[in-house]
Design a protein around this motif. Sequence first.
Motif, PDB file in Angstrom:
ATOM      1  N   ALA A 144      40.818  39.492  47.518  1.00  0.00           N
ATOM      2  CA  ALA A 144      41.614  39.533  46.295  1.00  0.00           C
ATOM      3  C   ALA A 144      41.143  38.506  45.275  1.00  0.00           C
ATOM      4  O   ALA A 144      41.086  38.786  44.074  1.00  0.00           O
ATOM      5  N   VAL A 145      40.808  37.313  45.736  1.00  0.00           N
ATOM      6  CA  VAL A 145      40.326  36.274  44.815  1.00  0.00           C
ATOM      7  C   VAL A 145      39.028  36.724  44.151  1.00  0.00           C
ATOM      8  O   VAL A 145      38.833  36.566  42.937  1.00  0.00           O
ATOM      9  N   GLN A 146      38.136  37.335  44.916  1.00  0.00           N
ATOM     10  CA  GLN A 146      36.870  37.804  44.356  1.00  0.00           C
ATOM     11  C   GLN A 146      37.068  38.980  43.404  1.00  0.00           C
ATOM     12  O   GLN A 146      36.366  39.098  42.390  1.00  0.00           O
ATOM     13  N   GLU A 147      38.028  39.842  43.694  1.00  0.00           N
ATOM     14  CA  GLU A 147      38.298  40.977  42.805  1.00  0.00           C
ATOM     15  C   GLU A 147      38.817  40.500  41.455  1.00  0.00           C
ATOM     16  O   GLU A 147      38.478  41.069  40.406  1.00  0.00           O
ATOM     17  N   THR A 148      39.641  39.462  41.453  1.00  0.00           N
ATOM     18  CA  THR A 148      40.135  38.919  40.183  1.00  0.00           C
ATOM     19  C   THR A 148      38.975  38.399  39.348  1.00  0.00           C
ATOM     20  O   THR A 148      38.920  38.605  38.131  1.00  0.00           O
ATOM     21  N   LEU A 149      38.025  37.723  39.971  1.00  0.00           N
ATOM     22  CA  LEU A 149      36.855  37.235  39.241  1.00  0.00           C
ATOM     23  C   LEU A 149      36.127  38.383  38.554  1.00  0.00           C
ATOM     24  O   LEU A 149      35.693  38.259  37.398  1.00  0.00           O
ATOM     25  N   ARG A 150      35.987  39.504  39.229  1.00  0.00           N
ATOM     26  CA  ARG A 150      35.252  40.639  38.674  1.00  0.00           C
ATOM     27  C   ARG A 150      35.985  41.310  37.519  1.00  0.00           C
ATOM     28  O   ARG A 150      35.371  41.936  36.671  1.00  0.00           O
ATOM     29  N   ARG A 151      37.288  41.167  37.489  1.00  0.00           N
ATOM     30  CA  ARG A 151      38.063  41.709  36.367  1.00  0.00           C
ATOM     31  C   ARG A 151      38.168  40.715  35.215  1.00  0.00           C
ATOM     32  O   ARG A 151      38.696  41.057  34.152  1.00  0.00           O
ATOM     33  N   CYS A 152      37.698  39.489  35.425  1.00  0.00           N
ATOM     34  CA  CYS A 152      37.875  38.433  34.429  1.00  0.00           C
ATOM     35  C   CYS A 152      36.555  37.793  34.040  1.00  0.00           C
ATOM     36  O   CYS A 152      36.494  36.581  33.784  1.00  0.00           O
ATOM     37  N   THR A 153      35.484  38.567  33.973  1.00  0.00           N
ATOM     38  CA  THR A 153      34.196  37.967  33.619  1.00  0.00           C
ATOM     39  C   THR A 153      34.181  37.443  32.186  1.00  0.00           C
ATOM     40  O   THR A 153      33.363  36.600  31.831  1.00  0.00           O
ATOM     41  N   ARG A 154      35.084  37.933  31.354  1.00  0.00           N
ATOM     42  CA  ARG A 154      35.268  37.363  30.026  1.00  0.00           C
ATOM     43  C   ARG A 154      36.748  37.473  29.655  1.00  0.00           C
ATOM     44  O   ARG A 154      37.340  38.545  29.736  1.00  0.00           O
ATOM     45  N   TYR A 155      37.342  36.359  29.271  1.00  0.00           N
ATOM     46  CA  TYR A 155      38.745  36.362  28.857  1.00  0.00           C
ATOM     47  C   TYR A 155      38.973  35.217  27.887  1.00  0.00           C
ATOM     48  O   TYR A 155      38.074  34.431  27.604  1.00  0.00           O
TER      49      TYR A 155
END
Length: 241
Positions: A144-155
Amino acid sequence: MGRVSRAYGLPIAVASVAVAVGCGSSGSAEEAPELPPLGPAVTAAPVMSAPETDSGVLAARLLGDADLPPGFTALPPRSDLGTTPAGASATNPAECAKILSPLGAQYPGALAQASTQYAGPNFSSIDIDAASYPQEALAGAFSAVQETLRRCTRYSGDDATEIAVDYRIGGLAQPAAGAAATAFQVRATSEGLTLGSSVALVQVGSTLLQVAVTAPEAVDPGVLGALTAAQVRRLQGVVGP
């Protein structure tokens, strides 16, 4: 200059980009190069040991002042362990406010968790946190932590003084550590100033570990690697540095 604030789950130095704007810095910086893409998602290793259930015991296994580079000072204990980051509503997308917040806040269900923060010279910082999960929940937390990173590559988000900060996430090569590990970097930019965080995310038995080193210049990969290796050994019960 004085106070350095922490916001939106990022290390104190990253949140200080906008604070530095008010200290006399001016001029525009050249466009920073793109960060490398995140590496492949890492799967957690099978958990063979019982999880730690005592947060005090887990805290005692985190690195202390004597284990860090010179010039770093311990900060007061965090008050947001296991809670949703306060800046979530000011971050776009909102879920990206969790980035680099304590692992117990990023994924619920931790049986024990601990966190420590150190401030260093020139807006640098070291943040270490760990969370122990039930054997059946560890793999889900790691993914789950890694999936959040992939959805947040730019914010994007606003700091405590409502100055806009742009965030980018990219991949980072680091030596293998623990039972399973991955690494990434976060770059925060505000009004021409940039701070970067290099981060290791490691599984040590039933415990997830996050080590973040932040500086206004490129972080020496050897520093993160050495700190992570030392922290893994400490969590494994190895005595010594």
